[in-house]
Design an enzyme around this catalytic site. Structure first.
Site, short mmCIF file in Angstrom:
data_model
loop_
_atom_site.label_atom_id
_atom_site.label_comp_id
_atom_site.label_asym_id
_atom_site.label_seq_id
_atom_site.Cartn_x
_atom_site.Cartn_y
_atom_site.Cartn_z
CD GLU A 98 -2.97 -1.09 2.32
OE1 GLU A 98 -3.93 -1.89 2.27
OE2 GLU A 98 -2.81 -0.26 3.23
CD GLU A 153 -3.57 -5.71 4.14
OE1 GLU A 153 -4.43 -4.89 4.54
OE2 GLU A 153 -2.35 -5.50 4.21
#
Length: 439
Positions: A167, A344
């Site tokens: 991320e 995720e």
């Protein structure tokens, strides 16, 4: 869950964590200071005033956690490696004792037939590098390539899947624009520089991974928060396009080889001074997989984000499983990625534990089931999703929110550090087993 039968026998079922959120042992065996160690000392930076010095004490309890992963039926585990544990000052000598920990972890996983999926950077930059400009400094990208070399050289004979970054949006925007995350800056120009140098670090690391572990897959993990217009008005659609450009396309498009999104670059006023010749070619180095992190969507009007209208998680994030399907379809239709993982997906919920630390989290089960149904729908439509990693294995240190928000499939009692699988963990275990038994 009958839909579990639709997953193929080679589908990867895993769970995920990150180093700073679970390891603890921040001053053990030569580990250096990270930006999160420093950020946690800033008054008011962490909602409950906590830090990651102990966290879940995974550093000392990793064998217990590996046994737990195996008991819950997962065949893969996604974890991150702490750069300050491997090279305490970010550059310079490698700390062998730091790598020894990951050596032991990888061996413990393989002993249980659990495939290790390693992420090289999950936000814990060595503080020494931050003192030299951090991700605003181009040199940090080259330091990351050196750290990648040292780590993959040690573990690459056994780890066959490597993600460079987790991320980069969060590291760039939350760390440099909003100040919510370490290092706590609030400058848009710093955000542009950090985002570019993070992507450059990824691009420089990919050939290092291929050189040190030619049999391994190499990729990156991006978070996607798809943006939907609040209405059909041109103003809302334009605002949505820019928001989507800054939050999502800013990262995936350069990696996919099409450069930064021109509409958003112009709207945000970035002069692109950080880009040097061949940077975009480096960033567009072919990857073997793209990791997709998905939690929620956003609805945008010309006036800004719109408050959720659907049920929300304990984070206040709208529960919108169709957004996962839409994201996967868009990636498959418009990008060149041949293999996707859901790296995720999960939910913080207002868990209530009984006297034995049991949590009957039917709300989390519903969240997981609905998102897996969206994943299955995408697979049936030809999207090459080959694995799912539930976030997170454990309740943990949830960054600026401290220990108040619980994403874990497994409850952690932060007084005793005892681990207790929640109803959702047992449900997911049974769904995985049912799918395998049908083959």
């Amino acid at each position: 869950m009958s839909n579990a039968f639709d997953f193929p026998p080679d589908f990867v079922w895993g769970t995920a964590t990150s180093a700073y959120q679970i390891e603890g042992a921040t001053d053990v065996n030569g580990r250096g200071e990270s930006i999160w160690d420093r950020f946690c000392t800033v008054p008011g930076a962490i909602a409950d005033g906590s830090d990651g010095r102990i966290a879940c004490d995974h550093y000392h309890r990793y064998r217990e956690d590996v046994d737990l992963i195996a008991t819950l039926g997962f065949n893969a585990y996604r974890f991150s490696i702490a750069w300050p544990r491997v090279i305490p000052n970010g550059t310079g000598p490698v700390n062998a004792k730091g790598l020894d920990f990951y050596d032991r972890l990888v061996d413990a996983l393989l002993e249980k037939d659990i495939a290790p999926y390693a992420t090289l950077y999950h936000w814990d930059l060595p503080q020494t590098l931050e003192d030299q400009g951090g991700w605003r400094n181009r040199d940090t990208a080259h330091a990351f390539a050196d750290y990648t070399h040292a780590t993959v050289a040690r573990l690459g004979d056994r780890v066959t899947s490597w993600a460079t970054l987790n991320e980069p949006y969060c590291a760039a925007v939350l760390g440099h624009q909003t100040g919510e995350h370490a290092p706590g800056m609030r400058f848009l120009k710093a955000t542009f520089a950090a985002a570019h140098h993070l992507l450059l670090a990824h691009g420089l690391a990919i050939p290092v991974i291929r050189d040190q572990a030619p049999q391994a897959d190499a990729g990156i993990v991006l978070n996607f928060t798809p943006a939907y217009p609040a209405s059909d008005s041109d103003a809302d659609k334009k605002a949505t396009a820019i928001k989507d450009g800054f939050d999502n396309r800013w990262y995936v498009e350069p990696i996919a080889g099409t450069g930064y999104p021109e509409d958003t670059v112009n709207a945000m006023g970035w002069d692109q001074a950080e880009i040097q010749p061949d940077d975009l070619n480096a960033i567009a180095a072919p990857v073997d997989f793209l990791g997709v992190n998905y939690y929620t969507r956003q609805v945008i009007s010309a006036e800004g984000p719109v408050e959720p209208t659907l049920p929300v998680t304990d984070m206040g994030w709208e529960i919108h499983p169709d957004g996962l399907y839409d994201t996967l379809r868009t990636l498959h239709t418009h990008r060149r990625f041949t293999k996707l993982y859901i790296t995720e997906n999960g939910a913080a919920m207002p868990d209530t534990a009984d006297d034995t630390d049991r949590v009957d989290d039917q709300d989390r089960i519903d969240y997981l089931e609905r998102h897996l149904e969206s994943l299955l729908r995408a697979r049936r439509d030809g999207v090459p999703v080959e694995g799912y990693f539930g976030w997170s294995l454990l309740d943990n240190f949830e960054w600026a929110l401290g220990y108040a928000k619980r994403f874990g499939l497994v409850r952690v009692n932060f007084d005793t550090l005892a681990r207790t699988p929640k109803a959702s963990a047992l449900w997911l275990r049974d769904a995985v087993r049912a799918g395998r038994a049908s083959r």
